[in-house]
Design an enzyme around this catalytic site. Structure first.
Site, PDB file in Angstrom:
ATOM      1  N   ALA A  39       0.859  -1.126   0.206  1.00 30.24           N
ATOM      2  CA  ALA A  39      -0.091   0.090  -0.154  1.00 30.24           C
ATOM      3  C   ALA A  39       0.882   1.466  -0.002  1.00 30.24           C
ATOM      4  O   ALA A  39       0.480   2.320  -0.336  1.00 30.24           O
ATOM      5  CB  ALA A  39      -0.758  -0.023   1.102  1.00 30.24           C
ATOM      6  N   LYS A  40       2.122   1.144   0.286  1.00 34.60           N
ATOM      7  CA  LYS A  40       2.982   2.356   0.425  1.00 34.60           C
ATOM      8  C   LYS A  40       2.283   3.499   1.098  1.00 34.60           C
ATOM      9  O   LYS A  40       2.551   4.515   0.466  1.00 34.60           O
ATOM     10  CB  LYS A  40       3.615   2.566  -0.932  1.00 34.60           C
ATOM     11  CG  LYS A  40       4.489   1.182  -1.753  1.00 34.60           C
ATOM     12  CD  LYS A  40       5.020   1.583  -2.903  1.00 34.60           C
ATOM     13  CE  LYS A  40       5.662   0.342  -3.368  1.00 34.60           C
ATOM     14  NZ  LYS A  40       4.769  -0.779  -3.824  1.00 34.60           N
TER      15      LYS A  40
END
Lengths: 273, 273
Positions: B95-96
């Site tokens: 998801a960073k």
């Protein structure tokens, strides 16, 4: 929305206020919890009550993702409501995304094409090809994190990279990726004095300044150091406005705080023109 | 899932393969588009066919967000399916994310508590307080971006901060925030030679290595430079596995590629023990 349209709206409304829609079900008035979609009901009331004082709204996606599918639906309804009823409002998805090129394209599609946001916040760590897919959308805006308002900003952002701090390196390097028409920057208001240096690097770019209010920033200082020839500032307040009251009068209370900020902004704008 | 459990699974399966579930409706077999939820149908078939060769699955959230509410639902169903049917599998939300503290808490809740992922990838730019809310979850893992596999990695990550490159500064600084039990790092396989230096800074941490296969990395080199005493590697392949075929036999074709990788991994593991 083009930068020129945003500037026109700022001049017309005498406001460069952005309202952060960071909705927490534990903080909104209890009576709203009976609604089918309490988050949207809250946002709608806040938007209707504050729109004449604000030029931008900024939902932070974390607050919506925290409620899963329902939250995502509330986000969709909120941006649709804004686009339909207040098309002159600049909308910001505070999503802090960024990934390798073909993946960033997916995020760009999601937020610009499907949801219909004017802009999105992006983390710069992964460099040029993580940012370009957002810049490829004409009439949309990419808002790159430069200097954030939290304590952790001092962990890496203010470290020296060669001759200058990392956040200045981000400003300097990214300038070549876009221009002041499609690239903006996040600069925390808790460090207003940094704004003078930032303006030397990006004299014309819009700066999104979170952290006025609850996070401790000061509007006068931000304008003194950060305003450009074309204003070039969007000042965000989230909790200070939307949680001004958790009673039945929450929308009126939010409007009151927003109006106070708008009056301060009007005074500043009148003073320079 | 604890790090020890992950290591046990790696030893049991003789595999440190992670399969990236980056589902693009334009690339999956056409007959699946008739399904009620083509993304989930695709994932389910891929997981069922490859699970004996893999110890981890990693959906990249961008590919799900690109399909709005439907995509988010497919993501929910995919992680539920994994947790229910293959609880021994390590799950990664690629998801960073990363935001100021109280906002990162929201993301942590969404991905760890509600969706039920074992881990999440996080961008380090905003520093300590943006990462800590994820580390606060016991038995979950935070996977910090250090050196990514894209070209843009050279824009900032490899710039010198004082005596060393930024990505090393990220490794060095973040070591104090967690430990090898709750903090892992993303290190792109396209730069295998960097792994030797990285191992000097984080000798025991798990490294999630994307970029083997489609992005050009080489498994032998990654293991040579990057393996720790406790293996300490998760090697991701996304497109190379899941799009091995877009015909009716897509799941078998995916299994074949996964098995080949697993056999290579077994050979390497057998060689060192």
């Amino acid at each position: 929305m083009t930068t020129q349209q945003l500037i026109s709206e700022i001049k017309r409304k005498k406001s460069f206020l952005c309202v952060g829609l960071d909705v927490d079900l534990d903080k909104i008035p209890e009576f709203l919890l009976k609604e089918e979609d309490p988050i949207f009901a809250f946002n709608k009331a806040i938007i209707d009550a504050t729109h004449q004082y604000a030029v931008a709204y900024k939902p932070n996606t974390a607050f919506y993702e925290a409620y899963g599918l329902k939250g995502w639906k509330s986000l969709e309804k909120t941006i649709s409501y804004l686009n339909k009823n207040y098309p002159e409002i600049f909308t910001i998805a505070d999503a802090k995304r960024g990934d390798i090129g073909n993946t960033s394209s997916r995020y760009a599609k999601a937020f610009f094409e499907d949801l219909g946001f004017d802009s999105i916040t992006i983390a710069p760590y992964m460099g040029k090809d993580s940012v370009e897919p957002f810049l490829a959308f004409k009439d949309n805006h990419t808002i790159l994190l430069a200097l954030t308002s939290n304590e952790g900003a001092f962990d890496f952002q203010t470290k020296n990279v060669g001759q200058q701090e990392l956040y200045k390196e981000v400003l300097e390097t990214s300038k070549a990726w876009g221009n002041s028409e499609n690239l903006m920057y996040v600069v925390g208001a808790t460090k207003a004095e940094y704004l003078a240096d930032i303006r030397k690097i990006v004299p014309n770019s819009f700066l999104l300044v979170p952290g006025v209010g609850a996070q401790g920033g000061n509007l006068q200082d931000v304008c003194k150091y950060g305003m450009s020839e074309n204003i070039g500032l969007l000042i965000n307040s989230s909790r200070g406005i939307i949680y001004a009251s958790n009673k039945n009068n929450f929308a009126d209370a939010a409007a009151e705080v927003a109006m106070k900020l708008q009056i301060e902004m009007k005074t500043i704008l009148d003073g320079i023109h």
